[in-house]
Design a protein around this motif. Structure first.
Motif, PDB file in Angstrom:
ATOM      1  N   HIS A 226      10.770   1.609  -2.244  1.00  0.00           N
ATOM      2  CA  HIS A 226      10.085   0.842  -2.972  1.00  0.00           C
ATOM      3  C   HIS A 226       9.904  -0.799  -2.444  1.00  0.00           C
ATOM      4  O   HIS A 226       9.115  -1.320  -2.884  1.00  0.00           O
ATOM      5  CB  HIS A 226      10.620   0.919  -4.459  1.00  0.00           C
ATOM      6  CG  HIS A 226       9.528   0.500  -5.549  1.00  0.00           C
ATOM      7  ND1 HIS A 226       8.824   1.242  -5.957  1.00  0.00           N
ATOM      8  CD2 HIS A 226       9.099  -0.968  -6.183  1.00  0.00           C
ATOM      9  CE1 HIS A 226       7.891   0.487  -6.721  1.00  0.00           C
ATOM     10  NE2 HIS A 226       8.432  -0.529  -6.804  1.00  0.00           N
ATOM     11  N   ASP A 227      10.492  -0.785  -1.499  1.00  0.00           N
ATOM     12  CA  ASP A 227      10.242  -2.419  -0.913  1.00  0.00           C
ATOM     13  C   ASP A 227       9.511  -2.101   0.230  1.00  0.00           C
ATOM     14  O   ASP A 227       9.427  -2.891   1.282  1.00  0.00           O
ATOM     15  CB  ASP A 227      11.566  -2.961  -0.310  1.00  0.00           C
ATOM     16  CG  ASP A 227      12.184  -1.847   0.943  1.00  0.00           C
ATOM     17  OD1 ASP A 227      11.901  -0.888   0.996  1.00  0.00           O
ATOM     18  OD2 ASP A 227      13.107  -2.514   1.701  1.00  0.00           O
ATOM     19  N   SER A 228       8.457  -1.396   0.027  1.00  0.00           N
ATOM     20  CA  SER A 228       7.233  -1.253   1.024  1.00  0.00           C
ATOM     21  C   SER A 228       8.054  -0.887   2.358  1.00  0.00           C
ATOM     22  O   SER A 228       7.356  -1.777   3.113  1.00  0.00           O
ATOM     23  CB  SER A 228       6.396  -2.513   1.052  1.00  0.00           C
ATOM     24  OG  SER A 228       5.551  -2.573  -0.107  1.00  0.00           O
ATOM     25  N   ILE A 245       5.984  -2.585   5.702  1.00  0.00           N
ATOM     26  CA  ILE A 245       4.377  -2.542   5.701  1.00  0.00           C
ATOM     27  C   ILE A 245       3.955  -3.722   4.876  1.00  0.00           C
ATOM     28  O   ILE A 245       4.632  -4.184   3.987  1.00  0.00           O
ATOM     29  CB  ILE A 245       4.062  -1.111   5.274  1.00  0.00           C
ATOM     30  CG1 ILE A 245       4.560  -0.786   3.926  1.00  0.00           C
ATOM     31  CG2 ILE A 245       4.444  -0.245   6.507  1.00  0.00           C
ATOM     32  CD1 ILE A 245       4.211   0.381   3.435  1.00  0.00           C
ATOM     33  N   LEU A 248       1.306  -1.813  -0.434  1.00  0.00           N
ATOM     34  CA  LEU A 248       2.042  -1.387  -1.682  1.00  0.00           C
ATOM     35  C   LEU A 248       3.010  -0.278  -1.053  1.00  0.00           C
ATOM     36  O   LEU A 248       2.775   0.575  -0.440  1.00  0.00           O
ATOM     37  CB  LEU A 248       1.279  -1.091  -2.858  1.00  0.00           C
ATOM     38  CG  LEU A 248       0.325  -2.325  -3.358  1.00  0.00           C
ATOM     39  CD1 LEU A 248      -0.550  -1.573  -4.569  1.00  0.00           C
ATOM     40  CD2 LEU A 248       1.511  -3.265  -3.887  1.00  0.00           C
ATOM     41  N   PRO A 249       4.209  -0.080  -1.839  1.00  0.00           N
ATOM     42  CA  PRO A 249       5.197   1.102  -1.572  1.00  0.00           C
ATOM     43  C   PRO A 249       4.514   2.415  -1.407  1.00  0.00           C
ATOM     44  O   PRO A 249       3.494   2.790  -2.140  1.00  0.00           O
ATOM     45  CB  PRO A 249       6.303   1.170  -2.461  1.00  0.00           C
ATOM     46  CG  PRO A 249       6.072  -0.060  -3.311  1.00  0.00           C
ATOM     47  CD  PRO A 249       4.653  -0.601  -3.131  1.00  0.00           C
TER      48      PRO A 249
END
Lengths: 390, 154
Positions: A226-228, A245, A248-249
């Motif tokens: 979830h931290d992209s 990246i 968004l994740p």
């Protein structure tokens, strides 16, 4: 076939999907407690059958290609496992003995076991007990500290990767005595009794691990958190390549070859990563947003005076607070094929050498889309996302 | 009736602790504080010489995070914001492009921390917002997502 095939299945989100072996049928769930089996008729998908055995929302579906069995998992902490008759789906209930929702289910490569991740911080590995003619669940509990969000099997049918909300991706051994033969040693270890942790990995900034996947050979593990970021783990070192990246994740990923991954998630388009043990990088997106965009933003200008650009400028300034000019109106509309989060990406067409040539995605916008993996557009990602503003 | 006020999680042996979610800062409290003070002095030197990028590199390097280093965290925040205040608006994009990804993520954490402190809005609001906008253009929304998910709160 380079243009993606887009099917609008419903107006509700498609939470999960699974194709059968010859891709003539797909099982999917529309965010409720029913599983639908669609069959392809011409260019459309039509509902053939509805499976209504669950009484809570279905979270995950998997279709075993060779034995033609479907397993579905729902928040009512049970698994259902319809067997196919000739035209009839016969459901079998599997009790997982977990007191929380089942979140994710996958058949093992030999289709004799399936693994169910759950909110009870455990993974239930179920195998068939022919003596009593039912499915028995064994639980992998330690050291999982929070909900299991995703599982993936290693090709050897014994190792299982799991991504969890405690920010870690782990590789477990799910060896079941009477079902599996002693596995050949792999890069992940040898002599692995049930519940051995072969590896535990996290991404540098933490974040729930939404998706995990073994490469086709099983020697490499990828996980999206979830931290992209996407992380690729080579257990030999261990060497972990972490790609941060700028969007968004991702919530789902699929390997298309030993050196290439397709990932998709909250920015609504599948992207391709490529690399090797030396390093990985983002290659581009499967969604060529520049071509299709023009159609959707053109207004039907039949009114003459009322559709002039000056009129539009003032109207936008009044109703939307935009003072930038006519082209700003396109900002709020997504030019990607999927208009909302992509929930699941699965291999669709596999070539003779094992590389995946097409993938299918389902999304919260109710669409099912089939993409050609070879069509990667590089400019698309940064161009579109540079325009994304808060 | 008081059973409703019992915190059941305190009795649950298996509850997930905050500290399990990230690896703690290996340096101890006093060491962190002295390092922070040294960094503050180094940053002041760089700013006097006009070296914005160097100052920012020092300020953002190994930020203190975690539980028992509150003073060091506040000092670092003040140091970082002092650099942000001094930078001219036209220089911001160049400075941002030369930061590493780690430094960009850390900078975004400090921007949000600064915006969250009560009272700072009047003093540094426009500066922080300006940096936020430019940093988002360079690092993208992924940077912001990382600030939200990273448990190592600065």
């Amino acid at each position: 076939m380079s243009v993606p095939e887009v099917y609008s299945i419903a107006q509700t989100p498609v939470t999960c999907h699974a194709f059968n072996a010859d891709r003539s049928q797909v099982a999917l769930s529309l965010n409720d407690n029913k599983a639908y089996i669609y069959v392809k008729q011409g260019k459309e998908w039509v509902v053939e059958e509805t499976l209504t055995e669950h009484d809570k929302v279905i979270t995950s579906i998997d279709w075993a290609p060779n034995s033609n069995r479907i397993v579905t998992a729902s928040t009512g902490s049970q698994c259902l496992h319809p067997l196919t008759g000739r035209l009839v789906w016969k459901p079998t209930l599997v009790l997982l003995r977990v007191n929380r929702a089942a979140t994710f289910v996958r058949w093992s490569p030999n289709e004799d076991k399936f693994a169910v991740g759950s909110g009870a911080r455990a993974i239930a590995v179920c195998s068939f007990d022919p003596e009593n003619n039912w499915w028995v669940a064994k639980q992998l509990k330690k050291p999982i500290r929070s909900t299991v969000l995703s599982v993936d099997w290693h090709p050897n049918n014994v190792l299982l990767a799991a991504g969890s909300a405690d920010m870690k991706a782990r590789v477990f051994s799910a060896y079941i005595k009477d079902v599996d033969k002693r596995p050949v040693p792999t890069v992940w270890g040898e002599k692995l009794p049930f519940n051995t942790v072969c590896g535990e990995y996290a991404s540098p900034a933490g974040g729930w691990v939404h998706a995990v996947g073994f490469s086709p050979s099983g020697d490499v593990l990828a996980f999206a958190s979830h931290d992209s970021s996407i992380n690729i783990v080579y257990p030999g070192g261990p060497v972990i390549h972490s790609i941060r990246i700028s969007t968004l994740p991702y919530v789902t990923l699929a390997w298309t070859a030993e050196d290439s991954i397709v990932a998709a998630g909250h920015d609504c388009q599948p992207v391709v990563f490529s690399g090797s043990e030396a390093g990985w990088a983002l290659v581009g997106t499967l969604d060529d947003t520049t071509s299709g965009g023009a159609k959707s933003t053109a207004r039907a200008g039949t009114m003459g005076k009322l559709s002039s650009s000056a009129f539009n400028t003032f109207r936008n300034a009044d109703t939307r607070g935009h003072t930038g000019g006519a082209e700003v109106a396109a900002d709020t509309e997504l030019l990607t094929v999927h208009k909302n989060t992509i929930t699941s990406v699965r291999p669709y067409e596999v070539g003779r050498d094992g590389t995946v040539s097409r993938v299918s995605t389902s999304g919260v916008d109710g669409k099912l889309v089939i993409w050609d993996v070879g069509v990667v557009s590089v400019g698309g990602v940064t161009g579109r996302l540079g325009g994304m503003r808060m | 009736m008081s059973f409703r006020k019992i915190d059941v999680d305190a009795y649950d042996e298996d509850v997930l602790q905050e500290s399990e979610l990230y690896s703690p800062d290996p340096r101890n409290h006093a060491q962190v504080l002295s390092e922070t003070k040294q960094k503050q002095a180094a940053v002041r030197n760089s700013l006097n010489k006009g070296d914005i990028l160097g100052a920012l590199n020092v300020a953002l390097d190994s930020p203190p995070y975690g539980h028992n280093v509150e003073e060091a965290k506040n000092l670092t925040l003040q140091t970082v914001v002092s650099v942000l205040n001094i930078t001219k608006a036209t220089d911001i994009p160049t400075v941002l492009k030369s930061l590493s990804q780690d430094e960009q993520d850390t900078l975004m954490k400090y921007i949000y921390k600064g915006m969250g402190m009560p009272g700072w809005g009047d003093v540094s609001g426009s500066v922080l917002l300006g940096w936020h906008e430019k940093l988002t253009e360079v690092a993208g929304t992924g940077c912001i997502v990382r600030v939200m998910t990273d448990r190592r709160a600065v």
